[in-house]
Design a protein around this motif. Sequence first.
Motif, PDB file in Angstrom:
ATOM      1  N   TYR A  23      48.688  47.218  41.406  1.00  0.00           N
ATOM      2  CA  TYR A  23      47.569  46.873  41.904  1.00  0.00           C
ATOM      3  C   TYR A  23      47.527  45.194  42.687  1.00  0.00           C
ATOM      4  O   TYR A  23      46.438  44.629  43.254  1.00  0.00           O
ATOM      5  CB  TYR A  23      47.489  45.488  39.739  1.00  0.00           C
ATOM      6  N   LEU A  24      48.864  45.072  43.543  1.00  0.00           N
ATOM      7  CA  LEU A  24      49.066  43.691  43.830  1.00  0.00           C
ATOM      8  C   LEU A  24      48.194  43.646  46.052  1.00  0.00           C
ATOM      9  O   LEU A  24      48.913  45.332  46.236  1.00  0.00           O
ATOM     10  CB  LEU A  24      49.677  43.989  44.624  1.00  0.00           C
ATOM     11  N   ALA A  25      46.926  43.554  45.794  1.00  0.00           N
ATOM     12  CA  ALA A  25      46.668  43.623  47.789  1.00  0.00           C
ATOM     13  C   ALA A  25      47.734  43.384  48.784  1.00  0.00           C
ATOM     14  O   ALA A  25      47.980  43.942  49.476  1.00  0.00           O
ATOM     15  CB  ALA A  25      45.361  43.024  47.230  1.00  0.00           C
ATOM     16  N   ARG A  26      48.218  42.882  48.263  1.00  0.00           N
ATOM     17  CA  ARG A  26      49.142  41.666  49.064  1.00  0.00           C
ATOM     18  C   ARG A  26      50.517  42.240  49.293  1.00  0.00           C
ATOM     19  O   ARG A  26      51.275  42.428  50.456  1.00  0.00           O
ATOM     20  CB  ARG A  26      49.383  40.017  48.606  1.00  0.00           C
ATOM     21  N   VAL A  27      50.563  43.074  48.244  1.00  0.00           N
ATOM     22  CA  VAL A  27      52.119  43.685  48.299  1.00  0.00           C
ATOM     23  C   VAL A  27      52.109  44.778  47.718  1.00  0.00           C
ATOM     24  O   VAL A  27      52.176  45.037  45.877  1.00  0.00           O
ATOM     25  CB  VAL A  27      53.207  42.808  46.969  1.00  0.00           C
ATOM     26  N   ARG A  74      43.160  35.475  52.663  1.00  0.00           N
ATOM     27  CA  ARG A  74      44.041  36.590  51.416  1.00  0.00           C
ATOM     28  C   ARG A  74      44.851  37.167  51.635  1.00  0.00           C
ATOM     29  O   ARG A  74      44.841  37.908  50.710  1.00  0.00           O
ATOM     30  CB  ARG A  74      42.542  37.734  51.971  1.00  0.00           C
ATOM     31  N   CYS A  76      47.664  35.811  51.659  1.00  0.00           N
ATOM     32  CA  CYS A  76      49.069  35.672  49.644  1.00  0.00           C
ATOM     33  C   CYS A  76      47.772  34.463  48.924  1.00  0.00           C
ATOM     34  O   CYS A  76      47.298  33.557  49.368  1.00  0.00           O
ATOM     35  CB  CYS A  76      49.928  35.385  50.628  1.00  0.00           C
ATOM     36  N   GLY A  77      47.639  34.771  48.111  1.00  0.00           N
ATOM     37  CA  GLY A  77      47.489  33.695  46.835  1.00  0.00           C
ATOM     38  C   GLY A  77      48.421  32.502  46.877  1.00  0.00           C
ATOM     39  O   GLY A  77      47.672  31.507  45.769  1.00  0.00           O
ATOM     40  N   ILE A  78      49.554  32.928  47.084  1.00  0.00           N
ATOM     41  CA  ILE A  78      50.301  31.031  46.546  1.00  0.00           C
ATOM     42  C   ILE A  78      50.840  30.332  47.653  1.00  0.00           C
ATOM     43  O   ILE A  78      50.512  29.184  47.457  1.00  0.00           O
ATOM     44  CB  ILE A  78      52.104  31.973  46.566  1.00  0.00           C
ATOM     45  N   GLU A 169      41.583  26.344  44.642  1.00  0.00           N
ATOM     46  CA  GLU A 169      43.007  26.858  44.530  1.00  0.00           C
ATOM     47  C   GLU A 169      43.522  27.957  44.633  1.00  0.00           C
ATOM     48  O   GLU A 169      44.730  27.763  45.959  1.00  0.00           O
ATOM     49  CB  GLU A 169      43.823  26.137  43.481  1.00  0.00           C
ATOM     50  N   ILE A 170      42.940  28.697  44.757  1.00  0.00           N
ATOM     51  CA  ILE A 170      43.175  30.181  45.311  1.00  0.00           C
ATOM     52  C   ILE A 170      42.621  29.993  46.339  1.00  0.00           C
ATOM     53  O   ILE A 170      41.316  30.612  46.368  1.00  0.00           O
ATOM     54  CB  ILE A 170      43.409  31.102  43.721  1.00  0.00           C
ATOM     55  N   CYS A 427      58.187  35.810  49.263  1.00  0.00           N
ATOM     56  CA  CYS A 427      56.344  35.580  48.917  1.00  0.00           C
ATOM     57  C   CYS A 427      56.117  36.853  49.213  1.00  0.00           C
ATOM     58  O   CYS A 427      54.811  37.747  48.721  1.00  0.00           O
ATOM     59  CB  CYS A 427      55.436  35.762  50.513  1.00  0.00           C
ATOM     60  N   SER A 429      57.812  37.614  45.738  1.00  0.00           N
ATOM     61  CA  SER A 429      58.104  37.007  44.606  1.00  0.00           C
ATOM     62  C   SER A 429      58.276  38.240  43.053  1.00  0.00           C
ATOM     63  O   SER A 429      58.950  38.296  42.371  1.00  0.00           O
ATOM     64  CB  SER A 429      57.577  35.529  44.076  1.00  0.00           C
ATOM     65  N   CYS A 430      56.345  38.951  43.323  1.00  0.00           N
ATOM     66  CA  CYS A 430      56.413  39.226  42.271  1.00  0.00           C
ATOM     67  C   CYS A 430      57.414  40.910  41.836  1.00  0.00           C
ATOM     68  O   CYS A 430      58.041  41.158  41.143  1.00  0.00           O
ATOM     69  CB  CYS A 430      55.235  39.998  41.952  1.00  0.00           C
TER      70      CYS A 430
END
Lengths: 442, 157
Positions: A23-27, A74, A76-78, A169-170, A427, A429-430
């Motif tokens: 589900y993670l677009a970035r990962v 976009r 990274c959300g962190i 914030e995000i 990055c 992390s998940c």
Amino acid sequence: MPTQSLSAERARRMKSSTIKVDYLARVEGEGGLTVKIKGQQVTDVKLRIFEPPRFFEAFLRGRKFSEAPDITARICGICPIAYQMSACHAMEDACGIKITGPIRDLRRLIYCGEWIESHALHVYLLHAPDFLGYEDAIRMAKDHPDEVKRGLRLKKAGNEIVRLLGGREIHPINVKVGGFYKVPDKKEFCALAEELKWARDAALETVRWVAAFAFPELDRDYEFVALRHPDEYPFNEGRLVSNKGLDIAIREYDQNFIEEHVSRSNALQSRLKERNSYFVGPQARYNLNFDKLSPLAQEAARGAGLGPVCRNPFQSIIVRSVELLYACDEALRIIENYEMPDAPAVKVELRVSTGYGCTEAPRGICYHRYRLDDRGVIVDAKIVPPTSQNLKTIEEDLGQFVQSHLVIQKDRLQWQCEQAVRNYDPCISCATHFLKLHLESE
Amino acid sequence: MKAGPSIVVIGIGNEYRSDDGLGIVVARRLRERFLTKITVLEESGEGAALIDSWKGATWVMLVDAVHSGAPPGTIHCFDARAAQIPTGFFHYSTHAFSLAEAIELGRSLNQLPPHLMVYGIEGENFAAGVGLSHPVEQAVEQVVERAATEVCEALKI
């Protein structure tokens, strides 16, 4: 302490995280690690991670230069600020402008916010459970509720800075090439400053708290790489330096670093062309810029038993906490001295050029390069996130660590391997939070 | 916050990732229906922010997309006060800290609201883009009706 049931629990969670990662677009993939041992010898260490920013490089082509900060945020959300800042600096470099005064200060301030939220999350919710022997922060919170609450409030203080300056914030939306779309006036910082005073005290307490943890031993001959600026602890500007003689302008990055594809993985790994692996992030910044920390941060570091150089990556949690303190201290300094600029951004005049930007993301240097045509359209883009620069170092750490700890129980070793990966706060992390470790004995 | 029992509906998701935005859609429809009688929040799903979002509320409903392998449009409902939320049930684009973990951390810290219901709808398409898939749209309508009934009961109207 890990137990067999804990291991089973981790294995169970690992299965579910496979779905999660989808589900993670970035990962788009999972973090995995394989350590092969033949007899008493570690023969292979492989860390497998997907590298989503590649897609961004492709779809940045053909977009206007002004879109890069919002598109790359976009990734990274962190750490969206890191991408926005590197993109802005690269575009401004291409256009031959330099940002000074209050706009420059506000950029440092929003970066402080990102460091605070990112470091607080990692120190309290991701890394501390490793040291205190908990499976995760949820279990840790039952025994250490005050610390977890402190971590959450610290994170929120960082979020508030990003929200005030970034609009949200995000994936903040208020950053642009040349400055900001809108800047706050001084009185808008009043409530934030009060919270940051609390945060500064809490960060000091954080340094003391983590300094008392027990740290596994690991000492290697690292090459630390970070920005260094003559006047300040680095966020947005400086030269790229190392403890082994590197001292280059940002635009010389590609002549000194190379990204390589490793066949086993979708991840690219970076290395120094002349030498090899290198180490970026809080510990690299600290070791190369200790003298630029505020007196309060230096004093806290010394109080925690650190000298100007800290090489054990397991102590990165202390260094990260010192940076957390510094970011609170620096944010307060900027707010105190802030005067609203006449305009929220400077005018950007286009020219055909290539621009280079490198800023200090919470996890280390984040490099961007863009080639623009005469209409300001991106012809070519290159983005190197910090995590890909640490991958080789993480693998080498794991190889040496496992080699020197073969005698300890496998569960314990697995635990400490995961902890070793988290030293770098990758990055993903998940993905690494659900790291699957295969220890294969031949 | 209003006086009396504060009612908060929190829609979670990313409206630009197709069915991932279903929580946002439910939240917006409930906002249209109840206007200022309740607080409606739209959240990305970042765990620490979630814990903060229900602070001070007495009656909270969370709505998020689910991917558990059930047919698209399947509605899952959890009473988070009564039992643990299955980890891995709720996913979204954040690092390390999910909705399920936020709820469990809230439980560890005694920071859960007295009433906390979680609605999950099984998504079908999570690709970049806007709009919900057909089975999800139907499920969203059902959840909005069920949620509206529950909100009315909580408001005693």
